[in-house]
Write a protein that holds these residues in place. Sequence first.
Motif, PDB file in Angstrom:
ATOM      1  N   ALA A 154     131.610  69.436   4.496  1.00 40.59           N
ATOM      2  CA  ALA A 154     130.404  69.415   5.338  1.00 40.59           C
ATOM      3  C   ALA A 154     129.158  69.581   4.461  1.00 40.59           C
ATOM      4  CB  ALA A 154     130.475  70.520   6.401  1.00 40.59           C
ATOM      5  N   ARG A 155     129.256  70.445   3.432  1.00 38.83           N
ATOM      6  CA  ARG A 155     128.110  70.630   2.511  1.00 38.83           C
ATOM      7  C   ARG A 155     127.800  69.339   1.766  1.00 38.83           C
ATOM      8  NH1 ARG A 155     130.397  76.088  -0.117  1.00 38.83           N
ATOM      9  NH2 ARG A 155     129.341  77.623   1.201  1.00 38.83           N
ATOM     10  N   ILE A 156     128.865  68.598   1.398  1.00 34.54           N
ATOM     11  CA  ILE A 156     128.651  67.336   0.682  1.00 34.54           C
ATOM     12  C   ILE A 156     127.852  66.363   1.551  1.00 34.54           C
ATOM     13  CG2 ILE A 156     129.843  65.303  -0.233  1.00 34.54           C
ATOM     14  CD1 ILE A 156     132.106  67.290  -1.097  1.00 34.54           C
ATOM     15  N   LEU A 157     128.139  66.346   2.850  1.00 33.61           N
ATOM     16  CA  LEU A 157     127.412  65.432   3.743  1.00 33.61           C
ATOM     17  C   LEU A 157     125.932  65.809   3.838  1.00 33.61           C
ATOM     18  CD1 LEU A 157     129.986  64.987   6.646  1.00 33.61           C
ATOM     19  CD2 LEU A 157     129.663  63.591   4.593  1.00 33.61           C
ATOM     20  N   TRP A 158     125.679  67.097   3.917  1.00 30.83           N
ATOM     21  CA  TRP A 158     124.284  67.581   3.952  1.00 30.83           C
ATOM     22  C   TRP A 158     123.567  67.182   2.659  1.00 30.83           C
ATOM     23  CZ3 TRP A 158     119.693  68.530   5.120  1.00 30.83           C
ATOM     24  CH2 TRP A 158     118.923  69.614   4.709  1.00 30.83           C
ATOM     25  N   GLN A 159     124.268  67.367   1.524  1.00 32.28           N
ATOM     26  CA  GLN A 159     123.699  66.937   0.234  1.00 32.28           C
ATOM     27  C   GLN A 159     123.428  65.448   0.211  1.00 32.28           C
ATOM     28  OE1 GLN A 159     125.282  67.451  -3.877  1.00 32.28           O
ATOM     29  NE2 GLN A 159     126.597  68.948  -2.856  1.00 32.28           N
ATOM     30  N   PHE A 160     124.380  64.681   0.750  1.00 30.62           N
ATOM     31  CA  PHE A 160     124.266  63.221   0.761  1.00 30.62           C
ATOM     32  C   PHE A 160     123.000  62.814   1.527  1.00 30.62           C
ATOM     33  CE2 PHE A 160     125.563  59.290   3.255  1.00 30.62           C
ATOM     34  CZ  PHE A 160     125.251  58.402   2.252  1.00 30.62           C
ATOM     35  N   VAL A 161     122.779  63.395   2.683  1.00 28.09           N
ATOM     36  CA  VAL A 161     121.611  63.022   3.475  1.00 28.09           C
ATOM     37  C   VAL A 161     120.323  63.420   2.756  1.00 28.09           C
ATOM     38  CG1 VAL A 161     120.381  63.491   5.639  1.00 28.09           C
ATOM     39  CG2 VAL A 161     122.823  62.936   5.675  1.00 28.09           C
ATOM     40  N   GLN A 162     120.324  64.587   2.106  1.00 24.80           N
ATOM     41  CA  GLN A 162     119.131  64.976   1.327  1.00 24.80           C
ATOM     42  C   GLN A 162     118.865  63.972   0.214  1.00 24.80           C
ATOM     43  OE1 GLN A 162     120.826  69.076   0.876  1.00 24.80           O
ATOM     44  NE2 GLN A 162     118.670  69.661   0.923  1.00 24.80           N
ATOM     45  N   THR A 163     119.952  63.521  -0.435  1.00 23.72           N
ATOM     46  CA  THR A 163     119.815  62.535  -1.508  1.00 23.72           C
ATOM     47  C   THR A 163     119.208  61.235  -0.985  1.00 23.72           C
ATOM     48  OG1 THR A 163     121.789  63.460  -2.475  1.00 23.72           O
ATOM     49  CG2 THR A 163     121.089  61.346  -3.332  1.00 23.72           C
ATOM     50  N   LEU A 164     119.632  60.830   0.222  1.00 24.84           N
ATOM     51  CA  LEU A 164     119.096  59.596   0.800  1.00 24.84           C
ATOM     52  C   LEU A 164     117.578  59.677   0.916  1.00 24.84           C
ATOM     53  CD1 LEU A 164     121.595  58.832   3.717  1.00 24.84           C
ATOM     54  CD2 LEU A 164     121.524  57.844   1.422  1.00 24.84           C
ATOM     55  N   TYR A 165     117.112  60.820   1.388  1.00 24.87           N
ATOM     56  CA  TYR A 165     115.663  60.957   1.562  1.00 24.87           C
ATOM     57  C   TYR A 165     114.925  61.016   0.223  1.00 24.87           C
ATOM     58  CZ  TYR A 165     115.805  61.374   6.633  1.00 24.87           C
ATOM     59  OH  TYR A 165     115.953  61.108   7.959  1.00 24.87           O
ATOM     60  N   ARG A 166     115.625  61.318  -0.864  1.00 27.37           N
ATOM     61  CA  ARG A 166     114.987  61.248  -2.182  1.00 27.37           C
ATOM     62  C   ARG A 166     115.027  59.828  -2.741  1.00 27.37           C
ATOM     63  NH1 ARG A 166     117.246  66.490  -3.094  1.00 27.37           N
ATOM     64  NH2 ARG A 166     119.065  65.635  -4.137  1.00 27.37           N
ATOM     65  N   ASP A 167     116.165  59.162  -2.502  1.00 28.59           N
ATOM     66  CA  ASP A 167     116.391  57.817  -3.039  1.00 28.59           C
ATOM     67  C   ASP A 167     115.578  56.745  -2.330  1.00 28.59           C
ATOM     68  OD1 ASP A 167     118.244  58.440  -4.898  1.00 28.59           O
ATOM     69  OD2 ASP A 167     119.797  57.085  -4.117  1.00 28.59           O
ATOM     70  N   ARG A 168     115.470  56.884  -1.029  1.00 28.34           N
ATOM     71  CA  ARG A 168     114.887  55.832  -0.205  1.00 28.34           C
ATOM     72  C   ARG A 168     113.719  56.405   0.575  1.00 28.34           C
ATOM     73  NH1 ARG A 168     119.313  52.003   0.061  1.00 28.34           N
ATOM     74  NH2 ARG A 168     117.976  50.728   1.364  1.00 28.34           N
ATOM     75  N   SER A 169     112.919  55.515   1.128  1.00 24.66           N
ATOM     76  CA  SER A 169     111.799  56.005   1.930  1.00 24.66           C
ATOM     77  C   SER A 169     112.329  56.597   3.233  1.00 24.66           C
ATOM     78  CB  SER A 169     110.836  54.865   2.236  1.00 24.66           C
ATOM     79  OG  SER A 169     111.392  54.048   3.242  1.00 24.66           O
ATOM     80  N   ALA A 170     111.585  57.545   3.773  1.00 23.41           N
ATOM     81  CA  ALA A 170     112.003  58.173   5.021  1.00 23.41           C
ATOM     82  C   ALA A 170     112.146  57.121   6.120  1.00 23.41           C
ATOM     83  CB  ALA A 170     111.003  59.250   5.435  1.00 23.41           C
ATOM     84  N   ASP A 171     111.272  56.113   6.109  1.00 16.95           N
ATOM     85  CA  ASP A 171     111.367  55.047   7.111  1.00 16.95           C
ATOM     86  C   ASP A 171     112.687  54.298   7.017  1.00 16.95           C
ATOM     87  OD1 ASP A 171     108.992  55.597   8.221  1.00 16.95           O
ATOM     88  OD2 ASP A 171     107.903  53.855   7.389  1.00 16.95           O
TER      89      ASP A 171
END
Length: 464
Positions: A154-171
């Motif tokens: 579950a922690r990995i998924l939370w990390q993954f989503v945080q990474t998405l917001y760093r990698d890509r635009s919030a939009d």
Amino acid sequence: MFAPAVAFVDLETTGTSARDDRITEVGIVRVDNDTQVSEWATLVNPGCSIPAGVQALTGITNAMVAEAPTFEQIARDVAARVGGCVFVAHNARFDYGFLKHEFGRLGRSFTAKVLCTVKLSRRLYPDSGPHHLDAVIERHALAASDRHRALGDARILWQFVQTLYRDRSADDVDSAVARVLKTPSLPPQLPPDVLDSIPESPGVYRFYGLNALPLYVGKSVDLRARIAAHFSADYRSANDLRLSAEITRIEFEETAGELGALLRESRLVKTLLPAYNQRLRKRAEMVVLAVGEEPAVPDYVRSEAIDPRALEGLYGPFASRRQAREALRDLASQAGLCWTALGLERRVGPCFARQLRRCAGACVGAETPTAHHARLLEALAPYALRPWPHPGTIGIRETSLTGERIDLHLFRDWCWLGTAREEGELYALLETPPRCSFDLDIYRLLVKRLPRLAVIALPSSPLH
Ligand SMILES: [Zn+2]
């Protein structure tokens, strides 16, 4: 983030069937307003033994869960922790389906807005290879500790989503999330828009895995709704869960109406024997009872041995030989018939029914074989197969609701000759009808409906 409250959920279980297997661990990372993070995990006593292979994978042993609370004892906590959240899991149908089933066993319903991170990953990184959790961890260099334990994953998924917001635009991320939330929960290996190409009309559909033969054949008056129902998040059957894991493509054929779909389904299941059509495959075992004029033990006859022009003395159809015997036993107790004379048992002297005073006594000479046989024929009369009620070939027309499609199903001697959609096909079927082999399943379909259908008499001899 994409919602004010998000719950990243992972479960460990005793196996893969939401219906038959149980939860052994729950891990939840709840994030409120992007910043307040609370973690919660508990082992769960599944009330059954964990298979050795699963123990080795997760590291959760029978000894570890022996003292843990049951799901019933933690249900309230789970509901509170994911309440009002978007439910996020990797291959979410799995975790969501398990929770639904566990709550269902307690007589409680459980629903949530579900976001699958496999689909999110596929949408944002369509050309980056696989999307299973290990691939995601590697691609985004996520820190993975306690892999295969509920809270660790579950922690990995939370990390993954945080990474998405760093990698890509919030939009980018938010619109990908919105798209995934809107899509019905199809198995991740199917194209996300696969349902768009499937009509909301009657027909048959086939699910394929990696082989050339289909896994499953089904029919519906609304193909799209029926196919989507196989993949609903709350798996109703273990069969659907296994199908979801194996399916790689879907094919379908439209029909004008339900009869056409039933006919086609019956034929496809018989010729292709799909692995997951156990219920329909059983129809191949249908039998009738053969009872002649002279006293004799009834015989059991299968479709292929039946001459459709000689149906006299045949009774049924029954789903199987076993069901036919059951029907005979019922008739025996209603009519005082003899188990020995019916071939239900072999013994000398009074039959089982006679000992219960339900047999009129054919087995002990209290009734003549001829009298017994006459009573058997009388009791069986309602089951008599009906002779073909038409002089020759008939057509049954089915028109689609839109009026765009007309199917003409041709029958003769209870056999389905084929379905014509245009004149040329009709003439071809009439001039060279296929070899007519009797099929109890088709007989059963037709005999029920024939009185209600408009029938068109057709010339049986070649047309000129
Ligand atoms: Zn008897």
